[in-house]
Design an enzyme around this catalytic site. Structure first.
Site, short mmCIF file in Angstrom:
data_model
loop_
_atom_site.label_atom_id
_atom_site.label_comp_id
_atom_site.label_asym_id
_atom_site.label_seq_id
_atom_site.Cartn_x
_atom_site.Cartn_y
_atom_site.Cartn_z
N GLN A 301 0.85 -1.19 0.00
CA GLN A 301 0.00 0.00 0.00
C GLN A 301 0.89 1.24 0.00
OE1 GLN A 301 -3.08 -0.11 2.89
NE2 GLN A 301 -3.99 1.84 2.31
N GLY A 305 -2.48 4.46 -3.57
CA GLY A 305 -3.34 3.32 -3.77
C GLY A 305 -2.80 2.04 -3.15
N VAL A 307 -1.99 -2.18 -3.77
CA VAL A 307 -1.64 -3.13 -4.83
C VAL A 307 -2.06 -4.54 -4.41
CG1 VAL A 307 0.22 -4.06 -6.26
CG2 VAL A 307 0.31 -1.68 -5.48
N ASP A 417 10.86 10.36 -9.99
CA ASP A 417 10.71 9.67 -8.70
C ASP A 417 11.54 8.39 -8.66
OD1 ASP A 417 9.80 9.55 -6.11
OD2 ASP A 417 7.87 8.64 -6.60
#
Length: 605
Positions: A301, A305, A307, A417
């Site tokens: 998590q 969201g 997974v 990122d």
């Protein structure tokens, strides 16, 4: 199993049993067992549920198999015991109680008459007392005692005044039992009749009733069948041939399986290749629930969201990321689908499909079983350390993936990122870049991109993302994040105190630079000189990547060349922690680099 084997195996087993039966001399009372490892049962014993013929056993020597296939002997009177071993030559049988507590059945156990007697134990009379638990005696009966009451067995002929029974109650008296019965889990019993059977067994023969005998007389008889050696040879030959057939069959099945597996892999590759040429598949939310089996298996998590693991079939597994509807305005979803739908590279996670069903949004990726790189470089468990050669391979794979994003697509993709958490590892620990929620697209000839807010994760964000003082935001921002990732891969094995007190005095990349500049050991866990060279190369490349100004950083193409080359040929970069031309930067802590007035770079999409 093929139908041919279904016929051959039973036939072979029947033939082996036939040979064994011949070897047993056509004995009408063959040796049996309740289970494969159980004691052998033959005359004078009879397994009454499988040998209904009375002449197969001596009276009183009946055994039977329990529902668990234990061998059971019923002792007088109605005391059932499990048979552990039968020693026919010495006429000895070892039995245990079903709940390991013969004392509980001692009143019903009567061995005063044939066929069984206690082994040559010293037999005594005992009186059983129920006492408070503070009494000390060598005859404490553990299985009859509990936390509130202890049961002891005292010799009945002892003077009652000498017994510590002031707080005891006499239960009952038993006669002619051995002292081992109180606390041993098993008993050894002997039989005296039929006496001749032990003599037969010692001579290597077997025992049976004399033909037409009416007074229970027994006799020895030799093994009149095929010799044991011949039987063993025949069985060995048969089993050897059978094993050869099995090996050939197994090789054939392996060949068939390998061929089928390759066809499956080709089918899977074709399935994934379809998404190279076309856009990812759009699924309904019901499809997503079916793929994840109603969101049964949660993988992780994050901020945007959760997974879950899913599958299309037994061969194709996927990871399904259910986006939080309360987070953001859908930009991350648009970025992921718009960016990853055009990416195909061995070091970038493949997007299989997506779901945009009302407010429900989900992303479907290929499943990677070994979690993220962060798990293996941040854990203190040495068992999770992948080894320096594997870390070098992982670093090179990440670099090639970023180079592809920068140069291999129609438009340059800036990830923004890059960090260990977003590097996933497949079954062979090959790295794949994931999570393109913050990505931006730009033309390959575009030297800079505009930004309204900083993107990324603290600690991995390039300085120019925060302030124009350091230069323009470009693909070099990903190079900086990759450099921090490399140093963190080295630093995951660092031997330095990072307590709260120390963090105000040391910045790890600067500590690495000082060690390399002074030609000192990196003090990482290395197995040999080869490992030390790899660690040094990763550190030097990482320091080149985190140069303060973007123009001083190499491109990812050059980074790949540096990682593929010999570490000894790499030169040390300029000190990235020295003062800049216009601003004195305090690098004692990572956050202090940002403690200056930032000029916002406006973004025009």
């Amino acid at each position: 199993m093929d139908i041919s084997l279904r016929i051959v195996i039973p036939s072979l087993l029947l033939f082996v049993l036939f040979i064994v039966d011949i070897g047993e001399g056509h004995n009408t009372c063959p040796e049996l067992r309740c289970r494969a490892e159980g004691p052998p049962i033959r005359f004078p014993f009879r397994l009454k549920d499988r040998q209904p013929d009375q002449h197969c056993g001596y009276p009183g020597f009946d055994l039977y198999c329990s529902h668990n296939n234990d061998t059971v002997l019923e002792l007088p009177t109605s005391v059932k015991a499990f048979v552990k071993n039968i020693y026919y030559e010495s006429q000895l049988i070892v039995v245990t109680d079903s709940d390991n507590c013969f004392p509980r059945k001692i009143l019903r156990l009567n061995l005063s008459s044939p066929p069984f007697q206690f082994k040559n134990y010293y037999l005594s009379n005992y009186s059983l007392f129920s006492c408070t638990p503070d009494k000390e005696s060598p005859y404490l009966i553990s299985c009859l005692s509990n936390f509130s009451t202890s049961v002891y067995a005292f010799f009945s002929d002892d003077d009652i005044d000498d017994l510590p029974i002031l707080s005891c109650t006499k239960m009952y008296t038993v006669s002619s039992v051995p002292d081992v019965i109180w606390n041993l889990p098993s008993l050894e019993l002997t039989w005296s009749e039929p006496a001749k059977c032990g003599h037969c067994e010692r001579k290597g023969k077997k025992c049976r009733f004399q033909n037409n005998s009416t007074d229970l007389k027994t006799e020895c008889f030799p093994n009149k069948g095929i010799s044991r050696k011949i039987v063993t040879t025949a069985i060995g030959s048969i089993l050897g041939s059978f094993l050869l057939v099995l090996v050939v069959y197994a090789l054939y099945r392996v060949y068939r399986y390998d061929k089928a597996e390759k066809e499956n892999q080709a089918r899977i590759e074709k399935f994934l290749e379809d998404y190279k040429a076309f856009k990812p598949t759009r699924y309904s939310y019901n499809d997503v629930k079916r793929i994840t089996n109603q969101f049964t298996e949660k993988l992780g998590q994050g901020a945007y969201g959760t997974v879950f693991k899913g599958k299309f079939s037994n061969e194709i597994h996927v990871a399904v990321k259910i986006l939080n509807s309360s987070k953001g305005n859908g930009e991350e979803f648009i970025n992921e689908v718009g960016t990853m739908g055009r990416i195909h590279h061995v070091n970038v996670v493949r997007m299989v499909g997506f779901c945009a069903d009302g407010f429900r949004r989900a992303l479907v990726y290929e499943f990677l079983p070994n979690d993220s790189l962060e798990k293996f470089i941040s854990s203190v468990d040495s068992k999770l350390f992948l080894g320096w050669e594997k870390l070098q391979d992982i670093a090179l794979g990440i670099a090639k993936g970023i180079e592809y994003l920068h140069q291999g697509c129609d438009q340059r993709i800036l990830h923004f990122d890059i960090k260990p958490h977003n590097i996933l590892l497949d079954q062979n620990f090959n790295p794949k870049i994931s999570d393109f929620g913050l990505a931006k697209l730009c033309a390959k000839d575009q030297s800079a991109v505009s930004m309204t807010t900083a993107r990324g994760t603290m600690g991995y964000i390039a300085p120019e993302v925060f302030s124009r003082n350091f230069g323009s935001v470009s693909y070099k921002s990903d190079v900086y994040s990759f450099g921090i990732l490399l140093l963190e891969m080295v630093g995951g094995r660092k031997n330095v105190d990072v307590s709260t007190e120390n963090t105000s005095q040391i910045y790890f990349p600067e500590w690495i630079y000082n060690l390399l500049e002074q030609k000192e050991d990196l003090r990482v866990y290395v197995e040999d000189n080869g490992d030390a060279k790899i660690a040094k190369k990763l550190a030097i490349v990482g320091l080149w990547c985190i140069q303060w100004h973007p123009m001083d950083r190499p491109s990812m193409k050059v980074v790949v060349q540096m990682l593929e080359g010999e570490g000894d040929k790499l030169t040390m970069p300029p000190n990235p922690f020295a003062s800049t031309g216009t601003t004195k930067i305090n690098v004692s802590m990572p956050t202090r680099r940002l403690n200056q007035e930032l000029e916002v770079i406006l973004e025009s999409e």
